[in-house]
Design a protein around this motif. Structure first.
Motif, short mmCIF file in Angstrom:
data_model
loop_
_atom_site.label_atom_id
_atom_site.label_comp_id
_atom_site.label_asym_id
_atom_site.label_seq_id
_atom_site.Cartn_x
_atom_site.Cartn_y
_atom_site.Cartn_z
N LEU A 73 0.85 -1.18 0.00
CA LEU A 73 0.00 0.00 0.00
C LEU A 73 0.89 1.24 0.00
O LEU A 73 1.83 1.32 0.80
CB LEU A 73 -0.88 -0.02 1.25
N LYS B 216 -3.80 7.77 5.21
CA LYS B 216 -5.25 7.98 5.20
C LYS B 216 -5.96 6.89 5.99
O LYS B 216 -6.91 7.17 6.73
CB LYS B 216 -5.77 8.00 3.76
N GLY B 217 -5.52 5.66 5.85
CA GLY B 217 -6.14 4.55 6.57
C GLY B 217 -5.96 4.68 8.07
O GLY B 217 -6.91 4.50 8.84
N LYS C 119 -9.22 0.18 4.41
CA LYS C 119 -8.22 0.87 3.58
C LYS C 119 -6.83 0.30 3.83
O LYS C 119 -6.07 0.06 2.90
CB LYS C 119 -8.24 2.37 3.83
N GLU D 43 -10.24 1.36 -2.68
CA GLU D 43 -9.35 2.04 -3.63
C GLU D 43 -9.17 3.51 -3.27
O GLU D 43 -8.08 3.98 -3.10
CB GLU D 43 -9.92 1.92 -5.06
N ASP D 44 -10.25 4.27 -3.18
CA ASP D 44 -10.17 5.70 -2.88
C ASP D 44 -11.48 6.14 -2.27
O ASP D 44 -12.52 5.51 -2.45
CB ASP D 44 -9.88 6.49 -4.16
N ASP D 45 -11.45 7.27 -1.58
CA ASP D 45 -12.67 7.78 -0.94
C ASP D 45 -13.63 8.32 -1.94
O ASP D 45 -13.47 9.04 -2.77
CB ASP D 45 -12.32 8.87 0.07
N LYS E 51 0.96 7.25 1.24
CA LYS E 51 -0.13 8.21 1.36
C LYS E 51 -1.44 7.51 1.74
O LYS E 51 -2.21 8.00 2.57
CB LYS E 51 -0.31 8.98 0.05
N GLU E 52 -1.69 6.34 1.16
CA GLU E 52 -2.90 5.58 1.47
C GLU E 52 -2.83 4.99 2.87
O GLU E 52 -3.85 4.87 3.55
CB GLU E 52 -3.12 4.49 0.43
N GLN E 53 -1.63 4.62 3.32
CA GLN E 53 -1.47 4.13 4.69
C GLN E 53 -1.82 5.23 5.69
O GLN E 53 -2.49 4.99 6.69
CB GLN E 53 -0.04 3.66 4.94
#
Length: 84
Positions: A46, A53-54, A76, A82-84, A49-51
């Motif tokens: 992952l 957000k999660g 997430k 995948e995305d918000d 940036k996604e980590q």
């Protein structure tokens, strides 16, 4: 030098009754311990940036007591969203 008969000489293997004493360290690659299962596909990494957000969703849900928010954050992190 040993002065008593009851003491074993240095390096005498018979003196050690503990079974862990006789274990040897692995001396070759993949020689000891757990080996990865070749039949299991690795999870895609992952992006950072996604980590973030999660973990932000997970923390916000924990602090506010919102279970849905916590579940979204964990999903997430698990790579299900995948995305918000």
């Amino acid at each position: 030098m040993n002065t008593t008969v009851d003491q074993a000489a240095v390096g005498d293997k018979a003196a050690h009754k503990d079974p862990l004493y006789a274990q040897q360290a692995a001396t070759s690659p993949m020689g000891g311990g757990a080996v990865a299962d070749p039949n299991v596909a690795p999870l895609p990494k992952l992006p950072f940036k996604e980590q973030v957000k999660g973990y932000a969703k997970l923390t916000a849900g924990t602090l506010t007591g919102n279970q849905k928010e916590k579940d979204l954050g964990q999903a997430k992190l698990d790579g299900h969203l995948e995305d918000d």
